[in-house]
Each structure stands twice: as C-alpha cells, then as structure tokens.
Write a protein that holds these residues in place. Structure first.
Motif, PDB file in Angstrom:
ATOM      1  N   GLY A  96       0.847  -1.194   0.000  1.00 32.36           N
ATOM      2  CA  GLY A  96       0.000   0.000   0.000  1.00 32.36           C
ATOM      3  C   GLY A  96       0.876   1.235   0.000  1.00 32.36           C
ATOM      4  O   GLY A  96       1.276   1.731   1.053  1.00 32.36           O
ATOM      5  N   GLY A  97       1.195   1.749  -1.179  1.00 33.86           N
ATOM      6  CA  GLY A  97       2.121   2.883  -1.268  1.00 33.86           C
ATOM      7  C   GLY A  97       1.527   4.198  -0.816  1.00 33.86           C
ATOM      8  O   GLY A  97       2.241   5.157  -0.550  1.00 33.86           O
ATOM      9  N   GLY A  98       0.211   4.263  -0.732  1.00 31.50           N
ATOM     10  CA  GLY A  98      -0.451   5.464  -0.237  1.00 31.50           C
ATOM     11  C   GLY A  98      -0.762   5.335   1.240  1.00 31.50           C
ATOM     12  O   GLY A  98      -0.317   4.409   1.906  1.00 31.50           O
ATOM     13  N   HIS A  99      -1.546   6.272   1.751  1.00 35.34           N
ATOM     14  CA  HIS A  99      -1.860   6.307   3.177  1.00 35.34           C
ATOM     15  C   HIS A  99      -3.046   5.402   3.484  1.00 35.34           C
ATOM     16  O   HIS A  99      -3.922   5.180   2.650  1.00 35.34           O
ATOM     17  N   GLY A 100      -3.062   4.908   4.723  1.00 37.21           N
ATOM     18  CA  GLY A 100      -4.206   4.124   5.176  1.00 37.21           C
ATOM     19  C   GLY A 100      -3.976   2.630   5.111  1.00 37.21           C
ATOM     20  O   GLY A 100      -3.013   2.141   4.528  1.00 37.21           O
ATOM     21  N   ASP A 101      -4.902   1.890   5.711  1.00 34.68           N
ATOM     22  CA  ASP A 101      -4.812   0.431   5.779  1.00 34.68           C
ATOM     23  C   ASP A 101      -5.587  -0.189   4.629  1.00 34.68           C
ATOM     24  O   ASP A 101      -6.682  -0.720   4.805  1.00 34.68           O
ATOM     25  N   TYR A 102      -5.016  -0.116   3.426  1.00 36.37           N
ATOM     26  CA  TYR A 102      -5.712  -0.652   2.260  1.00 36.37           C
ATOM     27  C   TYR A 102      -4.803  -1.636   1.530  1.00 36.37           C
ATOM     28  O   TYR A 102      -3.592  -1.704   1.765  1.00 36.37           O
ATOM     29  N   ARG A 103      -5.392  -2.381   0.613  1.00 31.72           N
ATOM     30  CA  ARG A 103      -4.657  -3.376  -0.175  1.00 31.72           C
ATOM     31  C   ARG A 103      -5.108  -3.325  -1.630  1.00 31.72           C
ATOM     32  O   ARG A 103      -6.280  -3.101  -1.929  1.00 31.72           O
ATOM     33  N   LEU A 104      -4.161  -3.573  -2.519  1.00 31.42           N
ATOM     34  CA  LEU A 104      -4.447  -3.883  -3.913  1.00 31.42           C
ATOM     35  C   LEU A 104      -4.289  -5.386  -4.111  1.00 31.42           C
ATOM     36  O   LEU A 104      -3.419  -6.011  -3.493  1.00 31.42           O
ATOM     37  N   ILE A 105      -5.091  -5.966  -4.956  1.00 30.70           N
ATOM     38  CA  ILE A 105      -4.794  -7.307  -5.457  1.00 30.70           C
ATOM     39  C   ILE A 105      -3.704  -7.136  -6.510  1.00 30.70           C
ATOM     40  O   ILE A 105      -3.844  -6.328  -7.425  1.00 30.70           O
ATOM     41  N   VAL A 106      -2.596  -7.877  -6.368  1.00 32.24           N
ATOM     42  CA  VAL A 106      -1.444  -7.678  -7.239  1.00 32.24           C
ATOM     43  C   VAL A 106      -1.126  -8.974  -7.975  1.00 32.24           C
ATOM     44  O   VAL A 106      -0.878 -10.013  -7.343  1.00 32.24           O
ATOM     45  N   LEU A 107      -1.126  -8.921  -9.309  1.00 37.08           N
ATOM     46  CA  LEU A 107      -0.868 -10.071 -10.170  1.00 37.08           C
ATOM     47  C   LEU A 107       0.443  -9.861 -10.923  1.00 37.08           C
ATOM     48  O   LEU A 107       0.678  -8.775 -11.464  1.00 37.08           O
ATOM     49  N   ALA A 108       1.290 -10.903 -10.971  1.00 36.23           N
ATOM     50  CA  ALA A 108       2.628 -10.774 -11.553  1.00 36.23           C
ATOM     51  C   ALA A 108       2.843 -11.811 -12.651  1.00 36.23           C
ATOM     52  O   ALA A 108       3.163 -12.964 -12.361  1.00 36.23           O
ATOM     53  N   PRO A 109       2.684 -11.449 -13.924  1.00 34.76           N
ATOM     54  CA  PRO A 109       2.894 -12.402 -15.012  1.00 34.76           C
ATOM     55  C   PRO A 109       4.373 -12.649 -15.285  1.00 34.76           C
ATOM     56  O   PRO A 109       5.214 -11.768 -15.079  1.00 34.76           O
ATOM     57  N   SER A 110       4.678 -13.853 -15.776  1.00 34.78           N
ATOM     58  CA  SER A 110       6.057 -14.175 -16.149  1.00 34.78           C
ATOM     59  C   SER A 110       6.204 -14.436 -17.645  1.00 34.78           C
ATOM     60  O   SER A 110       7.325 -14.545 -18.150  1.00 34.78           O
ATOM     61  N   THR A 111       5.086 -14.560 -18.351  1.00 33.14           N
ATOM     62  CA  THR A 111       5.087 -14.729 -19.800  1.00 33.14           C
ATOM     63  C   THR A 111       4.025 -13.811 -20.387  1.00 33.14           C
ATOM     64  O   THR A 111       3.150 -13.315 -19.671  1.00 33.14           O
ATOM     65  N   LEU A 112       4.076 -13.626 -21.693  1.00 35.18           N
ATOM     66  CA  LEU A 112       3.070 -12.767 -22.310  1.00 35.18           C
ATOM     67  C   LEU A 112       1.702 -13.431 -22.326  1.00 35.18           C
ATOM     68  O   LEU A 112       0.682 -12.753 -22.183  1.00 35.18           O
ATOM     69  N   GLN A 113       1.666 -14.760 -22.485  1.00 37.51           N
ATOM     70  CA  GLN A 113       0.383 -15.431 -22.409  1.00 37.51           C
ATOM     71  C   GLN A 113      -0.237 -15.265 -21.030  1.00 37.51           C
ATOM     72  O   GLN A 113      -1.439 -15.023 -20.887  1.00 37.51           O
ATOM     73  N   GLU A 114       0.606 -15.371 -20.004  1.00 36.83           N
ATOM     74  CA  GLU A 114       0.090 -15.166 -18.657  1.00 36.83           C
ATOM     75  C   GLU A 114      -0.360 -13.720 -18.463  1.00 36.83           C
ATOM     76  O   GLU A 114      -1.349 -13.456 -17.765  1.00 36.83           O
ATOM     77  N   ALA A 115       0.343 -12.777 -19.078  1.00 38.17           N
ATOM     78  CA  ALA A 115      -0.070 -11.375 -18.984  1.00 38.17           C
ATOM     79  C   ALA A 115      -1.461 -11.179 -19.593  1.00 38.17           C
ATOM     80  O   ALA A 115      -2.298 -10.453 -19.041  1.00 38.17           O
ATOM     81  N   VAL A 116      -1.711 -11.834 -20.713  1.00 42.03           N
ATOM     82  CA  VAL A 116      -3.033 -11.785 -21.333  1.00 42.03           C
ATOM     83  C   VAL A 116      -4.081 -12.376 -20.396  1.00 42.03           C
ATOM     84  O   VAL A 116      -5.139 -11.780 -20.143  1.00 42.03           O
ATOM     85  N   ASP A 117      -3.783 -13.551 -19.861  1.00 40.80           N
ATOM     86  CA  ASP A 117      -4.747 -14.242 -19.006  1.00 40.80           C
ATOM     87  C   ASP A 117      -5.003 -13.475 -17.708  1.00 40.80           C
ATOM     88  O   ASP A 117      -6.145 -13.376 -17.235  1.00 40.80           O
ATOM     89  N   LEU A 118      -3.931 -12.940 -17.122  1.00 43.74           N
ATOM     90  CA  LEU A 118      -4.095 -12.219 -15.858  1.00 43.74           C
ATOM     91  C   LEU A 118      -4.798 -10.883 -16.050  1.00 43.74           C
ATOM     92  O   LEU A 118      -5.440 -10.380 -15.115  1.00 43.74           O
ATOM     93  N   THR A 119      -4.696 -10.297 -17.240  1.00 43.38           N
ATOM     94  CA  THR A 119      -5.448  -9.074 -17.506  1.00 43.38           C
ATOM     95  C   THR A 119      -6.946  -9.363 -17.476  1.00 43.38           C
ATOM     96  O   THR A 119      -7.740  -8.593 -16.909  1.00 43.38           O
ATOM     97  N   GLN A 120      -7.344 -10.489 -18.078  1.00 47.74           N
ATOM     98  CA  GLN A 120      -8.745 -10.901 -17.994  1.00 47.74           C
ATOM     99  C   GLN A 120      -9.156 -11.103 -16.533  1.00 47.74           C
ATOM    100  O   GLN A 120     -10.206 -10.623 -16.081  1.00 47.74           O
TER     101      GLN A 120
END
Length: 356
Positions: free
Chosen positions: A130-154
């Motif tokens: 949480g780079g900003g202020h407060g007690d919040y969270r982002l869901i964070v997805l980390a692709p390692s291939t371009l196919q995974e980047a496509v799938d994780l974008t969906q």
C-alpha cells in the motif's frame, strides 16, 4: 473461453488488447517508458470498439479520472511505470477506500528517482504494502510470460468487479517490451459483464441517489469502514492465493522468484537438476495476497530457500514471514535495471550452499 491465435505480439500491446477484450472501454494515461505502447495501442483501438481514450496532463490527473470513471461501474484501466505509479498513490488510496473496481498496470523500471528504462522489480513494496496512506490493499498479479499477462489481464477485471477493489498487474520492462506468441480470448459480450447498478453513479431520476465516499470524517465511522475493508481483505487472502510450482517433487532446495525472475529461475532449476542437485521453483503469481500457505508447506520439505529479485530484496521479507523461521532464507538480487543471468544465479546459489 474461445481463443483466437495471434502469432506474435509485444507484451504491452498484448495487455492492451486483452483489456479491450475483457470489456475495458475507458482508459486514461500519461505516457512514460517502458509502457507507452499500451497508451499508443489504446489510442488506436478504443475508438474502433466505441471506447474512450484520453491522454492526461499528469499521472495525478490520470488516477483521479480513473476514480471518477470507476464510480460508474464500467471497466476502466490505466497504465504507467514506476515514477508515474508513485504519483498515483494518493488517488489509489482514495479508490480503495471508495471500494471501486478498476485495473492498474505498472511496467516497472529501474530506480530510485527518475531511474532508467530498464526492467526492474523495485516497486514491490509500494505495490503490495500500500504505497499510499491508510490500511488498504491492492490485489497484485505478476505475469512471467506474455500469455500469462493476457490471461491475468482478464482475471484482473473479474477480480476487481468481484471484490470492488483496485487490481494491479505488476510487470516489468522486459515483459512489456518482449515479443512472444499469445492466444487472445474472444471479445466479452458487454451485456454479460457485472451490472453494478445497485451502487454505481449513473443518474438517479428513478431511484434513491447512491453515495460513494472514500472516507468518513468521524473517527468511529472511519474505523468501522476500515474494519469492513479488512474483512474483505481476509476473504481475498483466503480465496485468491495463486502460484506456480516447477519441479518441486523431491526438491531439497527451493528457488523463489516472480515475474521475469520466475522464468529465468526455471532454467537455473533445470541446470541444477542436470547436476544432480534436487532444486525446485516456487513462483508467486499473486504478490498480494502472497501465497504463504503453500510456501509454508513446501518450506517443511527443503533445506534452504533461495530468493532472487531484480531489487535489493523486497519480496524476500514476505518469504521470511511465510516460512516462520523454519528454514534458512537466502537472497540474491541485482538493482538499477540489471537482469541477473542464470549463470550468476547458479554461482551465487552454489556459494550459499557451500557455506550454509
């Protein structure tokens, strides 16, 4: 899901096209390398599908336009790189507090400061803590291939809608700039997307007005709001931990890396196995929620965990927390946009193994 074969695409363009096929019709961004191709692609493609592209005057303007557009309940996205993502942090905190679904893409480059345009993983802390202020969270997805980047974008858009929470795709300059074959999904039917009419701001002529707020000025009220957010985050942690395992059966040594480092570590594991050294790979796909349950289980079966990052060591802290001191955790990293080679990782690992 019906797929369409696409022989070769650049990573940034594959993410952009996948977002459009996921139903994204609103995109705001300010150009910054090494992700500018996403904005360029969106500028051309969105008008073709009835969408809206707007180049903003700054990343601060961008995040606030995303905030406003997300209030309508429509699928909206922006993309940036490390310095731009830093400028968005206050707005992201507001969006998380308002519980609005949207997708961010951060194609990470070397830092600190202006840094350079080479691939890096130095944004891990501001992404998952949480780079900003407060007690919040982002869901964070980390692709390692371009196919995974496509799938994780969906997946990112689906998770954003499911939890009414911003989702971040954390890539790096290598993922953004490289080219690989990908299979693209068919266009989503927009009529099948989540409706959100029970809370979205779309005019109140025939209903009671909806209200969206990112804060409560009363401390008791703000605490109550925060408690509701924490309940949601606990649900996400219980339901959305994702990872990949590679050759972990019988492994006595476990490599841990995400994104680009995850794909490089596969070749390191293969080389070690050829030498008779029983190594395996654990690659987090969700950086938050971090897949600590499975990593804790694997830690019981190995002698040593070796974490490799393109940073000074940020994810390594989550690895250490996950294994609860049950097994030694060692770290190797490069900074400033330097991508470690398999050969230097092999050497560093063997030195640790020799003296452990």
């Amino acid at each position: 899901m019906v797929l369409m074969k696409k022989l070769m695409m650049k990573g940034n363009e594959a993410i952009a096209e996948s977002a459009i096929r996921a139903g994204c019709r609103l995109y705001f961004a300010y150009p910054i390398t090494p992700q500018s191709e996403i904005a360029e692609y969106m500028a051309r493609r969105l008008p073709e599908v009835g969408g809206v592209f707007l180049q903003t005057e700054s990343e601060i303007a961008t995040v606030n336009m995303v905030y406003g557009a997300a209030c309508t309940g429509k699928r909206v996205m922006t993309s940036t790189s490390s310095p731009g993502f830093s400028l968005m942090q206050e707005g992201i905190s507001y969006i998380a507090g308002a519980e609005l679904p949207c997708v961010f893409v951060d194609v990470v480059r070397g830092g600190p400061g202006l840094g350079n345009i080479q691939p890096s993983q130095g944004d891990y802390f501001q992404a998952v803590k949480g780079g900003g202020h407060g007690d919040y969270r982002l869901i964070v997805l980390a692709p390692s291939t371009l196919q995974e980047a496509v799938d994780l974008t969906q997946l990112a858009f689906d998770l954003a809608d499911r939890y009414r929470n911003p989702v971040l795709i954390l890539a790096d300059g290598m993922i953004g700039q490289m080219m690989e074959p990908v299979e693209l999904p068919e266009m989503r039917d927009l009529s099948t997307l989540p409706d959100h009419s029970d809370w979205a701001l779309r005019g109140a002529r025939n209903r009671e007005p909806h209200r969206i707020a990112a804060f409560n000025i009363d401390p008791v009220g703000l605490e109550k709001m925060n408690k509701r957010l924490q309940e949601k985050y606990r649900l996400i942690e219980a339901s959305e931990q994702r990872w990949e395992e590679y050759r972990v059966d019988g492994a006595e040594y476990l490599m841990v890396g995400y994104g680009t480092m995850g794909r490089i570590l596969k070749s390191v594991v293969d080389s070690l196995r050829e030498e008779g050294i029983p190594a395996g790979l654990f690659r987090p796909v969700t950086l938050w929620p971090f897949p600590k349950r499975r990593l804790k289980e694997l830690a019981k079966k190995v002698q040593l965990i070796f974490v490799v990052e393109m940073s000074s060591g940020q994810m390594v802290e989550d690895v250490q927390i996950s294994v609860e001191g049950k097994v030694p955790v060692h770290f190797y990293g490069r900074m400033g946009g330097v991508v470690p080679t398999p050969e230097e990782i092999l050497f560093a690992f063997k030195e640790v193994r020799k003296w452990k």
